[in-house]
Design a protein around this motif. Sequence first.
Motif, mmCIF file in Angstrom:
data_model
loop_
_atom_site.group_PDB
_atom_site.id
_atom_site.type_symbol
_atom_site.label_atom_id
_atom_site.label_comp_id
_atom_site.label_asym_id
_atom_site.label_seq_id
_atom_site.Cartn_x
_atom_site.Cartn_y
_atom_site.Cartn_z
ATOM 1 N N LYS A 141 -2.754 -8.574 -7.431
ATOM 2 C CA LYS A 141 -3.495 -8.473 -6.157
ATOM 3 C C LYS A 141 -2.883 -7.299 -5.404
ATOM 4 C CE LYS A 141 -3.908 -9.278 -2.170
ATOM 5 N NZ LYS A 141 -4.173 -8.138 -1.235
ATOM 6 N N GLY A 157 12.973 -3.122 5.204
ATOM 7 C CA GLY A 157 14.328 -2.552 5.356
ATOM 8 C C GLY A 157 14.497 -1.902 6.725
ATOM 9 N N TRP A 166 0.797 -1.225 0.000
ATOM 10 C CA TRP A 166 0.000 0.000 0.000
ATOM 11 C C TRP A 166 0.834 1.280 0.000
ATOM 12 C CZ3 TRP A 166 1.978 2.298 4.170
ATOM 13 C CH2 TRP A 166 2.346 1.517 5.276
ATOM 14 N N GLN A 216 5.835 -16.344 4.409
ATOM 15 C CA GLN A 216 4.638 -17.181 4.213
ATOM 16 C C GLN A 216 4.456 -17.524 2.736
ATOM 17 O OE1 GLN A 216 1.411 -14.915 5.910
ATOM 18 N NE2 GLN A 216 2.371 -14.926 7.921
HETATM 19 P P1 NAD Z 1 2.182 -6.784 3.559
HETATM 20 O O1 NAD Z 1 3.209 -7.843 3.434
HETATM 21 O O2 NAD Z 1 1.295 -6.771 4.721
HETATM 22 O O3 NAD Z 1 1.214 -6.812 2.293
HETATM 23 C C1 NAD Z 1 1.711 -6.775 0.972
HETATM 24 C C2 NAD Z 1 0.737 -7.490 0.061
HETATM 25 O O4 NAD Z 1 0.715 -8.872 0.404
HETATM 26 C C3 NAD Z 1 -0.696 -6.996 0.161
HETATM 27 O O5 NAD Z 1 -1.292 -7.028 -1.107
HETATM 28 C C4 NAD Z 1 -1.333 -8.034 1.075
HETATM 29 O O6 NAD Z 1 -2.719 -8.136 0.913
HETATM 30 C C5 NAD Z 1 -0.625 -9.292 0.601
HETATM 31 N N1 NAD Z 1 -0.614 -10.389 1.568
HETATM 32 C C6 NAD Z 1 -0.634 -10.316 2.924
HETATM 33 N N2 NAD Z 1 -0.575 -11.555 3.459
HETATM 34 C C7 NAD Z 1 -0.495 -12.420 2.426
HETATM 35 C C8 NAD Z 1 -0.391 -13.844 2.311
HETATM 36 N N3 NAD Z 1 -0.347 -14.628 3.392
HETATM 37 N N4 NAD Z 1 -0.322 -14.392 1.085
HETATM 38 C C9 NAD Z 1 -0.330 -13.624 -0.020
HETATM 39 N N5 NAD Z 1 -0.452 -12.271 0.013
HETATM 40 C C10 NAD Z 1 -0.514 -11.683 1.215
HETATM 41 O O7 NAD Z 1 2.981 -5.415 3.400
HETATM 42 P P2 NAD Z 1 2.403 -3.936 3.493
HETATM 43 O O8 NAD Z 1 2.066 -3.666 4.918
HETATM 44 O O9 NAD Z 1 1.362 -3.754 2.434
HETATM 45 O O10 NAD Z 1 3.681 -3.084 3.041
HETATM 46 C C11 NAD Z 1 4.659 -2.625 3.935
HETATM 47 C C12 NAD Z 1 5.866 -3.542 3.903
HETATM 48 O O11 NAD Z 1 6.338 -3.693 2.575
HETATM 49 C C13 NAD Z 1 7.044 -2.974 4.665
HETATM 50 O O12 NAD Z 1 7.684 -4.013 5.348
HETATM 51 C C14 NAD Z 1 7.960 -2.440 3.571
HETATM 52 O O13 NAD Z 1 9.315 -2.336 3.904
HETATM 53 C C15 NAD Z 1 7.731 -3.438 2.495
HETATM 54 N N6 NAD Z 1 8.062 -2.862 1.193
HETATM 55 C C16 NAD Z 1 9.197 -3.277 0.553
HETATM 56 C C17 NAD Z 1 9.548 -2.716 -0.675
HETATM 57 C C18 NAD Z 1 10.796 -3.104 -1.421
HETATM 58 O O14 NAD Z 1 10.941 -2.709 -2.578
HETATM 59 N N7 NAD Z 1 11.710 -3.842 -0.830
HETATM 60 C C19 NAD Z 1 8.714 -1.767 -1.249
HETATM 61 C C20 NAD Z 1 7.563 -1.381 -0.564
HETATM 62 C C21 NAD Z 1 7.237 -1.945 0.660
#
Ligand code: NAD
Length: 487
Positions: free
Chosen positions: A178, A256, A154, A238
């Motif tokens: 997704k 990070g 997000w 996961q």
């Molecule tokens: P999140 O992992 O909670 O969610 C990311 C996506 O995964 C969402 O679409 C969510 O619905 C989906 N998701 C959640 N659980 C899942 C599952 N069990 N199986 C499949 N899909 C699932 O992350 P967030 O809160 O949306 O984003 C913040 C995190 O993302 C922070 O840790 C940030 O550092 C990281 N991030 C990393 C980068 C990068 O380029 N390295 C870029 C942006 C964000």
Amino acid sequence: MSAKILTSYVDGQFMDSGVYFDNINPVNGAVISQIAEANSEIIDVAVASARHAQQHEWGAMSVNQRCALLHKVADRMSEREQEFIDAEINDTGKSLFQVETIDIPRGTANFRTFADMAKFAESETFITEMPNGDKALNYSVNKPLGVVAVISPWNLPLLLATWKIAPAMACGNSVILKPSEETSSTAFLLAQVMDEVGIPKGAFNLILGRGKAVGNAITSHQGIDAITFTGASCTGKQIMKSASDTVKPVSFELGGKNSAIIFSDADLNKAINGVARSTFTNCGQVCLCTEKVFVHRSLYQSFIEGLKQQAESIKIGYPKEEGVFMGPLVSKVHQQKVLSHYQLARDEGATFITGGGVPTFNDERKNGFFIEPTVITDLSDDSRTNQEEIFGPICHVSIFDDESEVIKRANNTQYGLAASIWTENLARAHRVAPKIDAGIVWVNSWFLRDLRTPFGGVKLSGVGREGGKHSLGFYSEPTNICIKIDE
Ligand code: NAD
Ligand code: 6OD
């Protein structure tokens, strides 16, 4: 008036499951739309349609035709730019300045750049000479992986989704996107754009819904050939488990805990401005944001005073208000998470130089998810505050004395995504940068991006690299063809 409904887009049609959850505006906590959560039937249709498109209309197109269509996607996004800007602001609360200069322009740039890169991509050829004098011509043909699941977060919703959709589609894959349940609106607009410009049905599918149910149903689906994911490291773990049954290729861009290092020979003002930007941009909700700052003893006091002043001059408020740099955090849940880290820092004995709470508003914004930019000191490198990703507008500042010490301390983390080094000494920059265990090290800058460069992280920050030829490499599979040349 009933709230707008956002639905999935599969097999070239918008599909309403009839089961909804609220989409909340983080500025005031109001419901802005309803998200229709996809069910397993909708996901099955998406996967079957994606497979068909990949094997027929989309996969059979020439690279030139495909890339011309992706340019049309970018052109249509530009024509509808204002709608994308408004949708991103409503979902995230981020400032107009940021959405106009980073999020939306990068969405279109991703399509244009990867369409051009795929069109001009080279393949490998070798003339092989054998001991007996015979020869062979070896060359490789790059083929799409098939159906690629793109799971996006997000914090930079359109930017990070298109960063993966564009190269995946340019390489001839079909995509199932997704997006995060917190930010579905620009993905919904993108589905409309795909439809409008004539992307063949099934080549792009949008599945809306929450991560644990819908995300997991996609990543564990037998019909998905590869998964590209950006999000939290714990979610990555996961997803890796659910991908292991079918040994799907994965590309992970994860969390990070990024350092900034201010050497004694840094330009102090540049460093203060740079660290203020790298800590507080998007309320600290960029995976590349700085959360740990190491300042040489000789500059420490002036740096702290400068950063405090910068933090206190940040205008927090309505995203579209003139001069606003920080809107709210994305959600109540995330606000509570960041506040719990502020409390943890207190409990661990931190000194708060500035911030640490929630700004006061006497209007609808008191129902929003705002937070203060925060600077803290006096914690050990091993404290939880200095080890865990917070993903909010906070940094811890500490003193260092010499180069080898600070390299060791910057690398004292389970993460390895990004770092920035502030120095006017070129030799030092070249010496230190490669010693930082991170996917990207900026010198005298931050979040300066060239889409041709490798992007990704080490350790808990990710698996693989995307960007430029690295994206084309992940989204395709080479077949080596070896032709014996008879003498
Ligand atoms: P999140 O992992 O909670 O969610 C990311 C996506 O995964 C969402 O679409 C969510 O619905 C989906 N998701 C959640 N659980 C899942 C599952 N069990 N199986 C499949 N899909 C699932 O992350 P967030 O809160 O949306 O984003 C913040 C995190 O993302 C922070 O840790 C940030 O550092 C990281 N991030 C990393 C980068 C990068 O380029 N390295 C870029 C942006 C964000
Ligand atoms: O700029 C990019 O390409 C990119 N993937 C940025 C990631 C930012 C993380 O929040």
